[in-house]
Design a protein around this motif. Sequence first.
Motif, PDB file in Angstrom:
ATOM      1  N   LYS A 127       0.856  -1.191   0.000  1.00  0.00           N
ATOM      2  CA  LYS A 127       0.000   0.000   0.000  1.00  0.00           C
ATOM      3  C   LYS A 127       0.882   1.227   0.000  1.00  0.00           C
ATOM      4  O   LYS A 127       1.646   1.456   0.940  1.00  0.00           O
ATOM      5  CB  LYS A 127      -0.897  -0.009   1.240  1.00  0.00           C
ATOM      6  CG  LYS A 127      -1.734  -1.279   1.349  1.00  0.00           C
ATOM      7  CD  LYS A 127      -2.383  -1.373   2.702  1.00  0.00           C
ATOM      8  CE  LYS A 127      -3.028  -2.740   2.860  1.00  0.00           C
ATOM      9  NZ  LYS A 127      -2.032  -3.840   2.793  1.00  0.00           N
ATOM     10  N   ALA A 128       0.804   1.977  -1.040  1.00  0.00           N
ATOM     11  CA  ALA A 128       1.606   3.189  -1.157  1.00  0.00           C
ATOM     12  C   ALA A 128       1.101   4.251  -0.186  1.00  0.00           C
ATOM     13  O   ALA A 128      -0.108   4.365   0.044  1.00  0.00           O
ATOM     14  CB  ALA A 128       1.545   3.724  -2.594  1.00  0.00           C
ATOM     15  N   PRO A 129       1.996   5.048   0.407  1.00  0.00           N
ATOM     16  CA  PRO A 129       1.583   6.132   1.322  1.00  0.00           C
ATOM     17  C   PRO A 129       0.954   7.277   0.539  1.00  0.00           C
ATOM     18  O   PRO A 129       1.655   8.164   0.045  1.00  0.00           O
ATOM     19  CB  PRO A 129       2.901   6.538   1.990  1.00  0.00           C
ATOM     20  CG  PRO A 129       3.968   6.159   1.015  1.00  0.00           C
ATOM     21  CD  PRO A 129       3.470   4.954   0.287  1.00  0.00           C
ATOM     22  N   VAL A 130      -0.392   7.256   0.448  1.00  0.00           N
ATOM     23  CA  VAL A 130      -1.110   8.218  -0.397  1.00  0.00           C
ATOM     24  C   VAL A 130      -0.880   9.643   0.068  1.00  0.00           C
ATOM     25  O   VAL A 130      -0.661  10.553  -0.732  1.00  0.00           O
ATOM     26  CB  VAL A 130      -2.620   7.879  -0.400  1.00  0.00           C
ATOM     27  CG1 VAL A 130      -3.382   8.878  -1.262  1.00  0.00           C
ATOM     28  CG2 VAL A 130      -2.844   6.457  -0.891  1.00  0.00           C
ATOM     29  N   GLY A 131      -0.898   9.844   1.385  1.00  0.00           N
ATOM     30  CA  GLY A 131      -0.743  11.199   1.913  1.00  0.00           C
ATOM     31  C   GLY A 131       0.599  11.807   1.535  1.00  0.00           C
ATOM     32  O   GLY A 131       0.676  12.964   1.110  1.00  0.00           O
ATOM     33  N   LYS A 132       1.652  11.044   1.695  1.00  0.00           N
ATOM     34  CA  LYS A 132       2.972  11.553   1.345  1.00  0.00           C
ATOM     35  C   LYS A 132       3.078  11.846  -0.146  1.00  0.00           C
ATOM     36  O   LYS A 132       3.674  12.847  -0.561  1.00  0.00           O
ATOM     37  CB  LYS A 132       4.048  10.535   1.751  1.00  0.00           C
ATOM     38  CG  LYS A 132       4.239  10.405   3.252  1.00  0.00           C
ATOM     39  CD  LYS A 132       5.381   9.458   3.557  1.00  0.00           C
ATOM     40  CE  LYS A 132       5.638   9.361   5.065  1.00  0.00           C
ATOM     41  NZ  LYS A 132       6.758   8.448   5.375  1.00  0.00           N
ATOM     42  N   ILE A 133       2.500  10.961  -0.959  1.00  0.00           N
ATOM     43  CA  ILE A 133       2.565  11.159  -2.409  1.00  0.00           C
ATOM     44  C   ILE A 133       1.813  12.425  -2.813  1.00  0.00           C
ATOM     45  O   ILE A 133       2.291  13.226  -3.633  1.00  0.00           O
ATOM     46  CB  ILE A 133       2.012   9.924  -3.140  1.00  0.00           C
ATOM     47  CG1 ILE A 133       2.909   8.707  -2.905  1.00  0.00           C
ATOM     48  CG2 ILE A 133       1.880  10.200  -4.647  1.00  0.00           C
ATOM     49  CD1 ILE A 133       2.384   7.419  -3.478  1.00  0.00           C
ATOM     50  N   GLU A 134       0.609  12.632  -2.233  1.00  0.00           N
ATOM     51  CA  GLU A 134      -0.149  13.832  -2.564  1.00  0.00           C
ATOM     52  C   GLU A 134       0.566  15.094  -2.105  1.00  0.00           C
ATOM     53  O   GLU A 134       0.525  16.130  -2.765  1.00  0.00           O
ATOM     54  CB  GLU A 134      -1.543  13.753  -1.932  1.00  0.00           C
ATOM     55  CG  GLU A 134      -2.450  12.744  -2.599  1.00  0.00           C
ATOM     56  CD  GLU A 134      -3.884  12.864  -2.104  1.00  0.00           C
ATOM     57  OE1 GLU A 134      -4.083  13.453  -1.023  1.00  0.00           O
ATOM     58  OE2 GLU A 134      -4.781  12.385  -2.809  1.00  0.00           O
ATOM     59  N   ASN A 135       1.246  15.019  -0.967  1.00  0.00           N
ATOM     60  CA  ASN A 135       2.012  16.163  -0.481  1.00  0.00           C
ATOM     61  C   ASN A 135       3.145  16.508  -1.444  1.00  0.00           C
ATOM     62  O   ASN A 135       3.421  17.678  -1.721  1.00  0.00           O
ATOM     63  CB  ASN A 135       2.568  15.859   0.911  1.00  0.00           C
ATOM     64  CG  ASN A 135       3.219  17.083   1.539  1.00  0.00           C
ATOM     65  OD1 ASN A 135       2.773  18.207   1.338  1.00  0.00           O
ATOM     66  ND2 ASN A 135       4.287  16.860   2.282  1.00  0.00           N
ATOM     67  N   ILE A 136       3.802  15.462  -1.973  1.00  0.00           N
ATOM     68  CA  ILE A 136       4.876  15.688  -2.946  1.00  0.00           C
ATOM     69  C   ILE A 136       4.309  16.264  -4.235  1.00  0.00           C
ATOM     70  O   ILE A 136       4.865  17.201  -4.826  1.00  0.00           O
ATOM     71  CB  ILE A 136       5.628  14.372  -3.228  1.00  0.00           C
ATOM     72  CG1 ILE A 136       6.402  13.923  -1.980  1.00  0.00           C
ATOM     73  CG2 ILE A 136       6.593  14.522  -4.401  1.00  0.00           C
ATOM     74  CD1 ILE A 136       7.047  12.564  -2.095  1.00  0.00           C
ATOM     75  N   LEU A 137       3.149  15.727  -4.683  1.00  0.00           N
ATOM     76  CA  LEU A 137       2.531  16.221  -5.914  1.00  0.00           C
ATOM     77  C   LEU A 137       2.119  17.685  -5.773  1.00  0.00           C
ATOM     78  O   LEU A 137       2.213  18.468  -6.730  1.00  0.00           O
ATOM     79  CB  LEU A 137       1.309  15.373  -6.268  1.00  0.00           C
ATOM     80  CG  LEU A 137       1.601  13.971  -6.794  1.00  0.00           C
ATOM     81  CD1 LEU A 137       0.310  13.194  -6.974  1.00  0.00           C
ATOM     82  CD2 LEU A 137       2.353  14.035  -8.114  1.00  0.00           C
ATOM     83  N   ALA A 138       1.670  18.054  -4.597  1.00  0.00           N
ATOM     84  CA  ALA A 138       1.225  19.432  -4.392  1.00  0.00           C
ATOM     85  C   ALA A 138       2.380  20.419  -4.490  1.00  0.00           C
ATOM     86  O   ALA A 138       2.187  21.590  -4.851  1.00  0.00           O
ATOM     87  CB  ALA A 138       0.539  19.551  -3.035  1.00  0.00           C
ATOM     88  N   ASN A 139       3.596  19.968  -4.148  1.00  0.00           N
ATOM     89  CA  ASN A 139       4.754  20.866  -4.160  1.00  0.00           C
ATOM     90  C   ASN A 139       5.757  20.513  -5.259  1.00  0.00           C
ATOM     91  O   ASN A 139       6.867  21.038  -5.282  1.00  0.00           O
ATOM     92  CB  ASN A 139       5.464  20.811  -2.798  1.00  0.00           C
ATOM     93  CG  ASN A 139       4.576  21.288  -1.671  1.00  0.00           C
ATOM     94  OD1 ASN A 139       4.389  22.482  -1.482  1.00  0.00           O
ATOM     95  ND2 ASN A 139       4.013  20.332  -0.919  1.00  0.00           N
ATOM     96  N   ALA A 140       5.368  19.577  -6.137  1.00  0.00           N
ATOM     97  CA  ALA A 140       6.297  19.111  -7.171  1.00  0.00           C
ATOM     98  C   ALA A 140       6.522  20.186  -8.224  1.00  0.00           C
ATOM     99  O   ALA A 140       5.643  20.979  -8.534  1.00  0.00           O
ATOM    100  CB  ALA A 140       5.756  17.842  -7.821  1.00  0.00           C
ATOM    101  N   THR A 141       7.747  20.173  -8.786  1.00  0.00           N
ATOM    102  CA  THR A 141       8.088  21.103  -9.882  1.00  0.00           C
ATOM    103  C   THR A 141       8.772  20.318 -10.997  1.00  0.00           C
ATOM    104  O   THR A 141       9.382  19.270 -10.752  1.00  0.00           O
ATOM    105  CB  THR A 141       9.033  22.214  -9.405  1.00  0.00           C
ATOM    106  OG1 THR A 141      10.274  21.631  -8.969  1.00  0.00           O
ATOM    107  CG2 THR A 141       8.409  23.025  -8.277  1.00  0.00           C
ATOM    108  N   LYS A 142       8.639  20.858 -12.181  1.00  0.00           N
ATOM    109  CA  LYS A 142       9.288  20.208 -13.323  1.00  0.00           C
ATOM    110  C   LYS A 142      10.804  20.255 -13.193  1.00  0.00           C
ATOM    111  O   LYS A 142      11.502  19.332 -13.626  1.00  0.00           O
ATOM    112  CB  LYS A 142       8.859  20.892 -14.622  1.00  0.00           C
ATOM    113  CG  LYS A 142       7.408  20.667 -14.984  1.00  0.00           C
ATOM    114  CD  LYS A 142       7.091  21.313 -16.320  1.00  0.00           C
ATOM    115  CE  LYS A 142       5.627  21.083 -16.707  1.00  0.00           C
ATOM    116  NZ  LYS A 142       5.296  21.714 -17.993  1.00  0.00           N
ATOM    117  N   GLN A 143      11.334  21.340 -12.601  1.00  0.00           N
ATOM    118  CA  GLN A 143      12.780  21.457 -12.463  1.00  0.00           C
ATOM    119  C   GLN A 143      13.336  20.347 -11.566  1.00  0.00           C
ATOM    120  O   GLN A 143      14.372  19.727 -11.873  1.00  0.00           O
ATOM    121  CB  GLN A 143      13.143  22.833 -11.867  1.00  0.00           C
ATOM    122  CG  GLN A 143      12.910  24.008 -12.798  1.00  0.00           C
ATOM    123  CD  GLN A 143      11.436  24.432 -12.847  1.00  0.00           C
ATOM    124  OE1 GLN A 143      10.619  23.878 -12.089  1.00  0.00           O
ATOM    125  NE2 GLN A 143      11.105  25.354 -13.729  1.00  0.00           N
TER     126      GLN A 143
END
Length: 562
Positions: free
Chosen positions: A419-435
């Motif tokens: 089971k992937a940690p959904v909360g952590k992944i969404e937190n990363i997606l919210a602050n993710a950048t292309k750079q």
Amino acid sequence: MGYQALYRVWRPQNFEDVVGQKHVTKTLQNALMQGKISHAYLFTGPRGTGKTSAAKILAKAVNCVNPQSGEPCNECDICKGISDGSIPDCIEIDAASNSGVNEIRDIRDKVKYAPNVAKYKVYIIDEVHMLSIEAFNALLKTLEEPPKHVIFILATTEPHKIPSTIISRCQRFDFKRIPPQAIADRMQHILNNSGQAYEEEALHLIARVAEGGMRDALSLLDQAVSFSENKLTVQDALLITGSISQQKLNELAMAIIEEEPEKSIQTLHDLLSEGKDPSRIIEDLITYFRDLLLYQSSPGMKDYLERAIVDETFIRLAESFAKDRIFHIIHELNRAQQEMKWTNHAKIYLEVYLVKLSQGETETLNSSVKEQIDLLNDKILSLEQEIQKLKNLKTSQPYEQEESVKKQSTHPIQKGTFKAPVGKIENILANATKQNLHMVRSNWGQLLEKLKRSHSALLNDAEPVAASDRGCVVKFKYEIHCQMAMNNGEFVQIMNSMLTKLFQKQVELIGVPEDQWIVIRKSFLSQHRDLVKGQSNEQTEDEPLIEEARKLVGEDLLEIKD
């Protein structure tokens, strides 16, 4: 007049006598007949292949009173004078002893004077690569635009040492090594004219040892003829060249195939007692087994054999050896040759390797055992993965009811063992950048190279899909691989350390199977559609093509990739 060496007596006097360089002599003959004579030539190639001889023939041909089809007549006073060195218009210079700038300046000052007797003043500079940089610079302008009555012919064995500015001002001719058969034919012609009796195989043996140099071959022939009594024999040639007889090579090969170390050592000591050099013995052995392999592959390729003579014993050995065994022997002999170069005990190395090769079955068995061990290791690794998978399945069974409840949550994830940690992944997606993602992807290959083989194998079908200043999401194609990677504490710690070093910040690796990533990403996009749409509109204000695509297919079906 005293005795002259054969290579001086039989020095070529016209282009036809230059052996093995048809591509050079034909070009020069055609140029002479068509009147297309260059002002500068560069002759390069190994020693003893005819560079200086061709230069003197060219000097005679351009000045000959009665040239015949691009060849000098060798009868006129000019041809005879150039041959015996009595005409001052053909100047031979040894660059090794005249390498300074002052000597070149002297040439530069004298080229403006017209020739005394001949039509052209020809400068032959031998071993031109020995000139200093200052001397080359002094020669540049004169070489590029000499007076019309001057021709430069430069000869060298090391063209890579000549400045490109010099090479570009010359017509370059590359002399190649002369084939052994051509050398043997030339020696046969010389001995026939001198009335010396000989065995033809002795000439072929000398030709092979000469390694493509006619001068070396004629020097060895001169020694062998002086050593022989009435007839030049194979034994005479073997003693002069230090080579090994076919019989001894056959005996060594037979000892190896029959696995008789005692016989191989005895044969080796017989050769050493005759004064044979260990390095020469191993060189002849390598060439012999190469010939054995070549003949075994195609018996019709006899002309390509360099060392062996196809007799009954040789044919029987070719039928007895397996190809893999010959490959192994050549490999071991080559390794022994490399090690013998850096030791003072070459004989001991040769003895050790001959004993080793004479126990070939042991080597083959060891090789087979290694292969079997590698196969077993692979099977053990596969079984460990399956056992871990079964353990995970068993552990997940008590939570099946909880999984059915989670299906109704906002972020439905398919039932599985990891089971992937959904909360952590969404937190990363919210602050993710292309750079950040680009930085990880551009350094991904280097990160994998720094990992151990077992760790890098876990990332074979994985790729980074999102990255922020605090985390990096890595998508795995197979769930079992994701689970094995994220449950491996050492692997996770190393990856986190490497990512932290890359970002210069504390960064955590998050793994997610591909099927779960699709669900999480889709859910995240649906919840943050307005934000994504606003960013997308900002990015595509000046991109009418993307805007038109949005109108055609709609926002839901459109995915913009960098």
